[in-house]
Scaffold this motif. Structure first.
Motif, PDB file in Angstrom:
ATOM      1  N   LYS A  90      48.929  40.545  33.905  1.00 19.15           N
ATOM      2  CA  LYS A  90      48.287  40.869  35.169  1.00 19.15           C
ATOM      3  C   LYS A  90      49.077  40.231  36.293  1.00 19.15           C
ATOM      4  O   LYS A  90      49.931  39.364  36.072  1.00 19.15           O
ATOM      5  CB  LYS A  90      46.842  40.340  35.208  1.00 19.15           C
ATOM      6  CG  LYS A  90      45.906  40.918  34.156  1.00 19.15           C
ATOM      7  CD  LYS A  90      44.524  40.303  34.307  1.00 19.15           C
ATOM      8  CE  LYS A  90      43.545  40.846  33.291  1.00 19.15           C
ATOM      9  NZ  LYS A  90      42.196  40.247  33.440  1.00 19.15           N
ATOM     10  N   SER A 139      39.394  40.769  41.801  1.00 16.28           N
ATOM     11  CA  SER A 139      40.479  41.739  42.002  1.00 16.28           C
ATOM     12  C   SER A 139      41.374  41.891  40.778  1.00 16.28           C
ATOM     13  O   SER A 139      42.246  42.747  40.748  1.00 16.28           O
ATOM     14  CB  SER A 139      41.338  41.321  43.195  1.00 16.28           C
ATOM     15  OG  SER A 139      41.959  40.075  42.947  1.00 16.28           O
ATOM     16  N   GLN A 151      47.733  44.913  44.276  1.00 15.81           N
ATOM     17  CA  GLN A 151      47.057  45.015  42.991  1.00 15.81           C
ATOM     18  C   GLN A 151      46.996  46.457  42.496  1.00 15.81           C
ATOM     19  O   GLN A 151      47.025  46.709  41.289  1.00 15.81           O
ATOM     20  CB  GLN A 151      45.638  44.428  43.100  1.00 15.81           C
ATOM     21  CG  GLN A 151      44.789  44.538  41.851  1.00 15.81           C
ATOM     22  CD  GLN A 151      45.324  43.715  40.690  1.00 15.81           C
ATOM     23  OE1 GLN A 151      46.248  42.928  40.839  1.00 15.81           O
ATOM     24  NE2 GLN A 151      44.741  43.909  39.508  1.00 15.81           N
ATOM     25  N   ASP A 152      46.931  47.400  43.391  1.00 18.65           N
ATOM     26  CA  ASP A 152      46.812  48.806  43.009  1.00 18.65           C
ATOM     27  C   ASP A 152      48.160  49.513  42.935  1.00 18.65           C
ATOM     28  O   ASP A 152      48.203  50.732  42.749  1.00 18.65           O
ATOM     29  CB  ASP A 152      45.908  49.548  44.015  1.00 18.65           C
ATOM     30  CG  ASP A 152      44.494  48.986  44.043  1.00 18.65           C
ATOM     31  OD1 ASP A 152      44.025  48.549  42.982  1.00 18.65           O
ATOM     32  OD2 ASP A 152      43.897  48.966  45.131  1.00 18.65           O
ATOM     33  N   LYS A 153      49.255  48.765  43.071  1.00 16.11           N
ATOM     34  CA  LYS A 153      50.579  49.371  43.080  1.00 16.11           C
ATOM     35  C   LYS A 153      51.281  49.178  41.734  1.00 16.11           C
ATOM     36  O   LYS A 153      50.829  48.417  40.879  1.00 16.11           O
ATOM     37  CB  LYS A 153      51.420  48.768  44.215  1.00 16.11           C
ATOM     38  CG  LYS A 153      50.851  49.036  45.608  1.00 16.11           C
ATOM     39  CD  LYS A 153      50.840  50.525  45.914  1.00 16.11           C
ATOM     40  CE  LYS A 153      50.296  50.805  47.291  1.00 16.11           C
ATOM     41  NZ  LYS A 153      50.306  52.262  47.626  1.00 16.11           N
ATOM     42  N   ASN A 154      52.401  49.871  41.596  1.00 16.10           N
ATOM     43  CA  ASN A 154      53.186  49.800  40.371  1.00 16.10           C
ATOM     44  C   ASN A 154      54.103  48.578  40.434  1.00 16.10           C
ATOM     45  O   ASN A 154      55.309  48.687  40.649  1.00 16.10           O
ATOM     46  CB  ASN A 154      54.003  51.084  40.214  1.00 16.10           C
ATOM     47  CG  ASN A 154      54.731  51.156  38.886  1.00 16.10           C
ATOM     48  OD1 ASN A 154      54.322  50.541  37.902  1.00 16.10           O
ATOM     49  ND2 ASN A 154      55.821  51.900  38.855  1.00 16.10           N
ATOM     50  N   ASP A 178      56.349  51.850  45.868  1.00 16.20           N
ATOM     51  CA  ASP A 178      55.973  53.256  45.685  1.00 16.20           C
ATOM     52  C   ASP A 178      57.032  54.062  44.941  1.00 16.20           C
ATOM     53  O   ASP A 178      56.957  55.282  44.884  1.00 16.20           O
ATOM     54  CB  ASP A 178      55.703  53.923  47.044  1.00 16.20           C
ATOM     55  CG  ASP A 178      54.482  53.332  47.735  1.00 16.20           C
ATOM     56  OD1 ASP A 178      53.538  52.954  47.017  1.00 16.20           O
ATOM     57  OD2 ASP A 178      54.483  53.234  48.978  1.00 16.20           O
ATOM     58  N   GLN A 230      45.512  42.212  47.557  1.00 19.45           N
ATOM     59  CA  GLN A 230      44.652  43.309  47.114  1.00 19.45           C
ATOM     60  C   GLN A 230      45.378  44.647  47.197  1.00 19.45           C
ATOM     61  O   GLN A 230      45.216  45.505  46.330  1.00 19.45           O
ATOM     62  CB  GLN A 230      43.376  43.335  47.954  1.00 19.45           C
ATOM     63  CG  GLN A 230      42.398  42.220  47.616  1.00 19.45           C
ATOM     64  CD  GLN A 230      41.229  42.164  48.576  1.00 19.45           C
ATOM     65  OE1 GLN A 230      41.241  42.795  49.638  1.00 19.45           O
ATOM     66  NE2 GLN A 230      40.203  41.396  48.216  1.00 19.45           N
ATOM     67  N   TYR A 231      46.186  44.819  48.227  1.00 20.17           N
ATOM     68  CA  TYR A 231      46.980  46.039  48.353  1.00 20.17           C
ATOM     69  C   TYR A 231      47.973  46.162  47.194  1.00 20.17           C
ATOM     70  O   TYR A 231      48.116  47.235  46.600  1.00 20.17           O
ATOM     71  CB  TYR A 231      47.717  46.030  49.686  1.00 20.17           C
ATOM     72  CG  TYR A 231      48.687  47.177  49.865  1.00 20.17           C
ATOM     73  CD1 TYR A 231      48.249  48.420  50.312  1.00 20.17           C
ATOM     74  CD2 TYR A 231      50.052  47.011  49.582  1.00 20.17           C
ATOM     75  CE1 TYR A 231      49.144  49.473  50.466  1.00 20.17           C
ATOM     76  CE2 TYR A 231      50.943  48.062  49.741  1.00 20.17           C
ATOM     77  CZ  TYR A 231      50.482  49.282  50.183  1.00 20.17           C
ATOM     78  OH  TYR A 231      51.370  50.325  50.334  1.00 20.17           O
TER      79      TYR A 231
END
Length: 246
Positions: free
Chosen positions: A102, A233, A211-214, A178, A208-209
């Motif tokens: 993680k 998170s 966390q949702d990325k590759n 991205d 937090q931003y």
């Protein structure tokens, strides 16, 4: 003796006049250039071969200078496994082992090794994908890009404060996530250039931003409050502690 000296002068004068009259230097030079052009593929192959041999000798010498090293293993999972990793510039390093499944926040006291560990991880990410050598007992990773926000400095000549330089560094890191390949993001002392309230709010938003990325995020901070803000998170947390010696 006079006759010998006169004869030598005539010989050298004749050679010089011949070279000047027939432009032998330019003729030979152009001939060499034509021959190289006709065999350019062979010339480039030889040039690359010498460069590759020089690189291999350098890597072998570097490996021999290390107390321990390994060849990296690559996998497709978004995780990194490090066993006894250390920084190659430290004479008596502290070895650390961790599995990053993680995104991870590292906290701890001053001089406990947080920054050194993050730098060691980033360096080995680069080593693994360039010279196929890692300063560790075992290092498993996916193919990644590496983006860092560490050792940021202000730039008075361009009118940029430490805070502005740090924001630009974090922005560059965030915008790089991205792409097709995952990104290893190493961030040391996130947003330490601003006050506590703004630092906590901005740091939490940035993490937090990400966390949702590759990407795989490894960040060091002294702000324990940040752990509470990100407890839901999905970030892991490790605490580094020092061992004072007399």
């Amino acid at each position: 003796m006079f006759l010998i000296s006169l004869l030598l002068c005539l010989i050298f004068r004749t050679k010089w006049m011949s070279a000047g009259a027939f432009l032998l230097d330019f003729t030979v030079y152009n001939k060499i250039i034509r021959e190289i052009g006709e065999k350019m593929d062979t010339f480039i192959w030889l040039y690359e071969l010498v460069g590759e041999l020089d690189m291999l000798i350098s890597i072998a010498s570097f490996r021999k200078s290390l107390p321990a090293f390994c060849l990296p293993d690559f996998h497709e999972e978004l995780s990194i496994e490090m066993e006894d990793i250390y920084h190659p510039l430290i004479d008596n390093p502290v070895y650390n082992s961790v599995r990053l499944y993680k995104n991870t926040i590292i906290t701890g006291s001053n001089a406990s090794g947080k920054s050194t560990f993050i730098k060691a991880a980033a360096i080995n990410e680069i080593f693994a994908q360039t010279i196929h050598t890692c300063t560790a007992r075992r290092f498993v990773l996916p193919p990644t890009y590496i983006k860092t926000s560490m050792a940021v400095r202000d730039n008075l000549m361009e009118g940029e404060s430490y805070y502005i330089r740090e924001i630009k560094s974090l922005r560059r890191t965030a915008l790089s996530t991205d792409g097709r390949l995952p990104v290893f993001c190493a961030i040391d002392e996130i947003l330490r250039g601003t006050n506590t309230i703004e630092r906590l709010a901005a740091s939490a938003s940035i993490l937090q931003y990400l966390q949702d990325k590759n990407c795989i995020v490894l960040v060091a901070t002294h702000d324990l409050e940040l752990l509470d803000m990100l407890k839901d998170s999905g970030y892991d947390n490790y605490y580094f502690s020092e061992q004072p010696e007399a």
